[in-house]
Design a protein around this motif. Structure first.
Motif, mmCIF file in Angstrom:
data_model
loop_
_atom_site.group_PDB
_atom_site.id
_atom_site.type_symbol
_atom_site.label_atom_id
_atom_site.label_comp_id
_atom_site.label_asym_id
_atom_site.label_seq_id
_atom_site.Cartn_x
_atom_site.Cartn_y
_atom_site.Cartn_z
ATOM 1 N N PHE A 90 1.124 -1.399 -0.147
ATOM 2 C CA PHE A 90 -0.029 0.289 0.308
ATOM 3 C C PHE A 90 0.793 1.386 -0.203
ATOM 4 O O PHE A 90 1.848 1.673 1.034
ATOM 5 C CB PHE A 90 -0.722 -0.045 1.480
ATOM 6 C CG PHE A 90 -2.008 -0.677 1.032
ATOM 7 C CD1 PHE A 90 -1.375 -1.958 1.805
ATOM 8 C CD2 PHE A 90 -2.573 -0.677 0.633
ATOM 9 C CE1 PHE A 90 -3.029 -3.169 1.619
ATOM 10 C CE2 PHE A 90 -4.103 -1.814 0.738
ATOM 11 C CZ PHE A 90 -3.853 -2.922 1.536
ATOM 12 N N PHE A 102 -4.942 5.747 1.351
ATOM 13 C CA PHE A 102 -4.143 4.726 1.144
ATOM 14 C C PHE A 102 -4.758 4.271 0.117
ATOM 15 O O PHE A 102 -5.555 4.397 -0.771
ATOM 16 C CB PHE A 102 -4.511 3.980 2.034
ATOM 17 C CG PHE A 102 -3.636 3.769 3.315
ATOM 18 C CD1 PHE A 102 -4.252 4.925 4.618
ATOM 19 C CD2 PHE A 102 -2.658 2.486 3.454
ATOM 20 C CE1 PHE A 102 -3.535 4.726 6.023
ATOM 21 C CE2 PHE A 102 -1.700 3.016 5.028
ATOM 22 C CZ PHE A 102 -2.477 3.251 5.987
ATOM 23 N N GLY A 103 -3.753 3.880 -1.081
ATOM 24 C CA GLY A 103 -4.441 3.408 -2.288
ATOM 25 C C GLY A 103 -4.738 1.871 -1.505
ATOM 26 O O GLY A 103 -4.996 1.944 -0.719
ATOM 27 N N LYS A 104 -5.437 1.248 -3.138
ATOM 28 C CA LYS A 104 -6.014 0.372 -2.921
ATOM 29 C C LYS A 104 -5.155 -0.420 -2.840
ATOM 30 O O LYS A 104 -6.338 -2.009 -2.470
ATOM 31 C CB LYS A 104 -6.675 0.482 -4.225
ATOM 32 C CG LYS A 104 -8.326 1.383 -4.123
ATOM 33 C CD LYS A 104 -9.494 1.350 -5.032
ATOM 34 C CE LYS A 104 -10.282 2.132 -5.084
ATOM 35 N NZ LYS A 104 -11.098 2.383 -6.185
ATOM 36 N N GLY A 105 -3.829 -0.503 -3.321
ATOM 37 C CA GLY A 105 -2.848 -2.404 -3.173
ATOM 38 C C GLY A 105 -2.653 -2.316 -4.309
ATOM 39 O O GLY A 105 -3.377 -2.423 -5.380
ATOM 40 N N TYR B 35 -9.197 1.969 11.353
ATOM 41 C CA TYR B 35 -9.620 2.212 9.525
ATOM 42 C C TYR B 35 -10.717 0.593 9.101
ATOM 43 O O TYR B 35 -10.420 0.223 10.168
ATOM 44 C CB TYR B 35 -8.491 1.458 9.307
ATOM 45 C CG TYR B 35 -7.705 3.073 8.950
ATOM 46 C CD1 TYR B 35 -6.637 3.282 9.602
ATOM 47 C CD2 TYR B 35 -7.553 4.273 7.601
ATOM 48 C CE1 TYR B 35 -4.988 4.392 10.360
ATOM 49 C CE2 TYR B 35 -6.899 5.297 7.814
ATOM 50 C CZ TYR B 35 -5.732 5.029 8.558
ATOM 51 O OH TYR B 35 -5.012 6.593 8.886
ATOM 52 N N GLN B 37 -10.975 -2.068 6.437
ATOM 53 C CA GLN B 37 -10.291 -2.241 5.284
ATOM 54 C C GLN B 37 -11.707 -3.535 4.268
ATOM 55 O O GLN B 37 -11.744 -4.311 4.399
ATOM 56 C CB GLN B 37 -9.132 -3.321 4.868
ATOM 57 C CG GLN B 37 -8.560 -3.814 3.956
ATOM 58 C CD GLN B 37 -7.103 -4.754 4.732
ATOM 59 O OE1 GLN B 37 -7.065 -4.648 5.088
ATOM 60 N NE2 GLN B 37 -5.960 -4.204 3.662
ATOM 61 N N GLY B 42 -9.865 -0.213 -0.536
ATOM 62 C CA GLY B 42 -8.307 -0.254 0.675
ATOM 63 C C GLY B 42 -8.735 -0.423 1.786
ATOM 64 O O GLY B 42 -9.602 -0.647 2.485
ATOM 65 N N LEU B 43 -7.659 0.860 2.601
ATOM 66 C CA LEU B 43 -8.112 1.102 4.128
ATOM 67 C C LEU B 43 -8.998 2.674 4.307
ATOM 68 O O LEU B 43 -8.304 3.816 3.368
ATOM 69 C CB LEU B 43 -6.878 1.625 4.742
ATOM 70 C CG LEU B 43 -6.384 0.093 5.107
ATOM 71 C CD1 LEU B 43 -5.554 -0.656 4.004
ATOM 72 C CD2 LEU B 43 -5.096 0.331 6.133
#
Lengths: 112, 115
Positions: A90, A102-105, B35, B37, B42-43
């Protein structure tokens, strides 16, 4: 509101290959960037960060990332991956007194 | 030696029930975060805190409350759980604020299923 884009949802490489995981963001001000790794079933762990100075930063386990203001990017690289590097990565952006975004990974699979 | 500990690890709740997720940190950090998920998202930040007695709304606070009774403990409360709150929840503590580079330390997560 800033956005964080990780363009590759999945990356598959062989052990010993090099890899680059891409991260682009949209924000024009002072920015703090970091990468986190998440192994399956676990929480995120910090890899490396950039705030100022040398745009190439070193992290744990041979990872490095390069900040580019002109490209609005903070790509993560590793010269030779190991099967244990298989995880989700991430990218995270923080500006001033704002919170992290955060990005989506990107899911990295390393084939032994 | 885990510095951020979440409990429970797994939880099954019924719609309309009350759920409390707990988080304890031994890092002595002022900042703590909750958070969730979800695949494809994402988070996403639900609530956060700057210290004991403080709670702030994050990006998706609706349906959640938070409580920070001490430096070490930060709870997330779902007063009336709904199936849309089925997710994996992560607590984190942070070692800085503002323009200072901050590193987050995450717990192992709580998998919540609301039936």
């Amino acid at each position: 509101t800033q956005t964080v884009s990780q363009s590759d949802a999945h990356v598959t490489v062989f052990e010993g290959d090099s890899v680059e995981l891409r991260c682009n963001y949209s924000y024009g001000g002072s920015i703090y960037l970091s990468w986190y790794i998440q192994h399956h079933g676990h929480g995120l762990q910090f890899l490396l960060k950039y705030y100022s100075g040398n745009p190439v930063v070193q992290g744990v386990n041979g990872f490095e990332a390069e900040f580019s203001k002109s490209d609005s990017s903070f790509h993560l690289r590793k010269a030779s991956v190991h099967w244990s590097d298989s995880a989700v990565y991430f990218c995270a952006v923080k500006t001033g007194y704002q919170n992290f975004y955060f990005g989506k990974g990107t899911s990295l699979t390393v084939i032994p | 030696e885990a510095a951020v500990t979440q409990s429970p690890r797994n939880k099954v709740a019924v719609t309309g029930g009350k759920v409390t997720l707990s988080c304890n940190q031994t890092n002595n950090h002022n900042n703590m975060y909750w958070y969730r998920q979800d695949t494809g998202h994402g988070l996403r930040l639900i609530h956060y805190s700057y210290g004991a007695g403080s709670t702030e709304k994050g990006d998706i606070p609706d349906g959640y409350k938070a409580s920070r009774p001490s430096q070490e403990n930060f709870s997330l409360i779902l007063e009336l759980a709904t199936p849309s709150q089925t997710s994996v929840y992560f607590c984190a503590s942070g070692d800085g604020w503002g323009p200072v580079a901050e590193t987050l330390y995450f717990g192992s997560g709580t998998r919540l299923t609301v039936l």
